[in-house]
Design an enzyme around this catalytic site. Structure first.
Site, mmCIF file in Angstrom:
data_model
loop_
_atom_site.group_PDB
_atom_site.id
_atom_site.type_symbol
_atom_site.label_atom_id
_atom_site.label_comp_id
_atom_site.label_asym_id
_atom_site.label_seq_id
_atom_site.Cartn_x
_atom_site.Cartn_y
_atom_site.Cartn_z
ATOM 1 N N LYS A 220 24.363 -17.539 -22.522
ATOM 2 C CA LYS A 220 23.766 -18.325 -21.437
ATOM 3 C C LYS A 220 24.593 -18.297 -20.167
ATOM 4 O O LYS A 220 25.776 -17.994 -20.181
ATOM 5 C CB LYS A 220 23.510 -19.756 -21.923
ATOM 6 C CG LYS A 220 22.300 -19.776 -22.862
ATOM 7 C CD LYS A 220 21.789 -21.133 -23.171
ATOM 8 C CE LYS A 220 20.504 -21.004 -23.999
ATOM 9 N NZ LYS A 220 20.057 -22.289 -24.507
ATOM 10 N N ARG A 254 22.230 -21.042 -32.770
ATOM 11 C CA ARG A 254 21.197 -20.052 -32.393
ATOM 12 C C ARG A 254 21.878 -18.955 -31.590
ATOM 13 O O ARG A 254 22.335 -19.206 -30.477
ATOM 14 C CB ARG A 254 20.107 -20.745 -31.579
ATOM 15 C CG ARG A 254 18.966 -19.824 -31.158
ATOM 16 C CD ARG A 254 17.899 -20.591 -30.388
ATOM 17 N NE ARG A 254 16.817 -19.721 -29.980
ATOM 18 C CZ ARG A 254 16.831 -18.994 -28.859
ATOM 19 N NH1 ARG A 254 17.837 -19.050 -28.031
ATOM 20 N NH2 ARG A 254 15.808 -18.219 -28.560
HETATM 21 C C1 8Y4 Z 1 20.676 -14.615 -21.909
HETATM 22 C C2 8Y4 Z 1 19.933 -14.668 -23.046
HETATM 23 C C3 8Y4 Z 1 20.702 -15.682 -21.044
HETATM 24 C C4 8Y4 Z 1 19.178 -15.797 -23.329
HETATM 25 C C5 8Y4 Z 1 19.955 -16.801 -21.327
HETATM 26 C C6 8Y4 Z 1 19.209 -16.866 -22.469
HETATM 27 C C7 8Y4 Z 1 17.359 -22.418 -26.780
HETATM 28 C C8 8Y4 Z 1 16.171 -22.264 -27.490
HETATM 29 C C9 8Y4 Z 1 16.241 -20.836 -25.878
HETATM 30 C C10 8Y4 Z 1 18.284 -23.419 -27.197
HETATM 31 C C11 8Y4 Z 1 16.714 -23.956 -28.917
HETATM 32 C C12 8Y4 Z 1 17.954 -18.440 -23.818
HETATM 33 C C13 8Y4 Z 1 14.165 -20.815 -27.298
HETATM 34 C C14 8Y4 Z 1 16.980 -19.515 -23.584
HETATM 35 N N1 8Y4 Z 1 17.396 -21.493 -25.787
HETATM 36 N N2 8Y4 Z 1 15.836 -23.032 -28.542
HETATM 37 N N3 8Y4 Z 1 15.476 -21.274 -26.898
HETATM 38 N N4 8Y4 Z 1 17.903 -24.163 -28.272
HETATM 39 N N5 8Y4 Z 1 16.434 -24.742 -29.960
HETATM 40 N N6 8Y4 Z 1 18.454 -17.992 -22.663
HETATM 41 O O1 8Y4 Z 1 19.352 -23.650 -26.620
HETATM 42 O O2 8Y4 Z 1 18.225 -18.016 -24.899
HETATM 43 S S1 8Y4 Z 1 15.715 -19.569 -24.815
#
Ligand code: 8Y4
Length: 278
Positions: A220, A254
């Site tokens: 993130k 996750r």
């Molecule tokens: C690079 C890759 C930069 C991914 C940002 C991201 C969460 C989630 C997401 C979380 C739960 C993400 C679906 C965002 N984040 N579900 N989902 N908790 N429960 N961003 O923190 O991965 S998507």
């Protein structure tokens, strides 16, 4: 502490890893979706091999500013992937906030719902109450389209805790037993860098709600902001953040990088076990 995911009782006495499987549309969109489904299934098998305990299948990008995907498009992306994973023993989580997608995914074999909207969509509580699936309730401020514009809190820990407590109460009132619920502060979802690190620093406070805590920190932007690394070079930062979350009581992580996180957890577990031996 156990989490009931349909027929599976997931033992959370040791932290568990949820591997991320994104079903993204392939670039040959004229030729149907077969290739992206196949790629997602292969990736899912790889994550199991690397030690994932849960797979989180998502068909709509919830990254800040991402495009909204129609219900039919989301169904077309994720359902064939879930159907293609019938023989695996790890629980499948469906990453969606749409009740129709939840219903179809559960019918296809998913046993957990990961909802960034914490079942606030009308009908979502009903769909889950009629199932025996687990649910992850996540906090966010705003919507994925606008949430990073100007996140504001008087007291971020207090607001996130109060929100999650209310959603837990709504779930229990709707007939979803406590042993099916997980809470998540939602790192990066309507939070500034300071908010995100205040939550990570104080993550242990969520344990008091009595429900397992899930942390999603992998790759993130909060990690990009402190390391200066682009998204494809945030593996070390992600593993460090995952370990800090576990030390502060997170029970499910996750992550994208399953193998690396498994190794970090093994080091953490070795330290803990050796305390008991003495
Ligand atoms: C690079 C890759 C930069 C991914 C940002 C991201 C969460 C989630 C997401 C979380 C739960 C993400 C679906 C965002 N984040 N579900 N989902 N908790 N429960 N961003 O923190 O991965 S998507």
């Amino acid at each position: 502490m156990f989490l009931r995911c349909g027929k599976v009782k997931l033992d959370l006495s040791q932290p568990k890893i949820m591997g991320i499987v994104n079903v993204t549309p392939d670039s040959f969109s004229d030729g149907g979706k077969h290739l992206s489904h196949q790629a997602a299934i292969i990736h899912a098998y790889r994550l199991i091999e690397e030690g994932a305990n849960i797979l989180d299948i998502g068909g709509e990008s919830t990254r800040p500013g991402a495009a909204i995907v129609s219900e039919q498009e989301e169904l077309d992306r994720v359902i064939p992937v879930i159907e293609g994973l019938q023989n695996i023993y790890v629980p499948i989580s469906i990453d969606t906030y749409k009740p129709a997608v939840m219903r179809a995914a559960l019918a296809a074999g998913a046993s957990m719902v990961n909802d960034i909207n914490a079942l606030q969509e009308s009908e979502a509580l009903v769909v889950l109450a009629k199932s025996d699936a687990a649910v992850c309730l996540m906090h966010k401020q705003g919507s994925p389209q606008n949430m990073q514009q100007s996140p504001q809190y008087i007291d971020v820990m207090d607001e996130v805790t109060t929100f999650l407590r209310l959603r837990l109460q709504a779930c229990v009132a709707a007939g979803i037993a406590l042993d099916r619920l997980v809470i998540d502060p939602g790192f990066g979802f309507g939070k500034t860098l300071e908010h995100n690190f205040e939550i990570l620093r104080n993550l242990n406070e969520f344990i008091e709600l009595g429900i397992p805590v899930l942390a999603g920190l992998s790759r993130k932007s909060m990690l990009g902001q402190v390391t200066g690394q682009a998204v494809e070079h945030r593996q070390a930062a992600s593993v460090a953040a995952a370990l800090i979350a576990v030390q502060r009581g997170a029970r499910i992580l996750r992550v994208h990088d399953v193998r690396e996180t498994v190794d970090a957890l093994k080091v953490w577990q070795a330290v803990n076990e050796r305390i008991l031996e003495k």
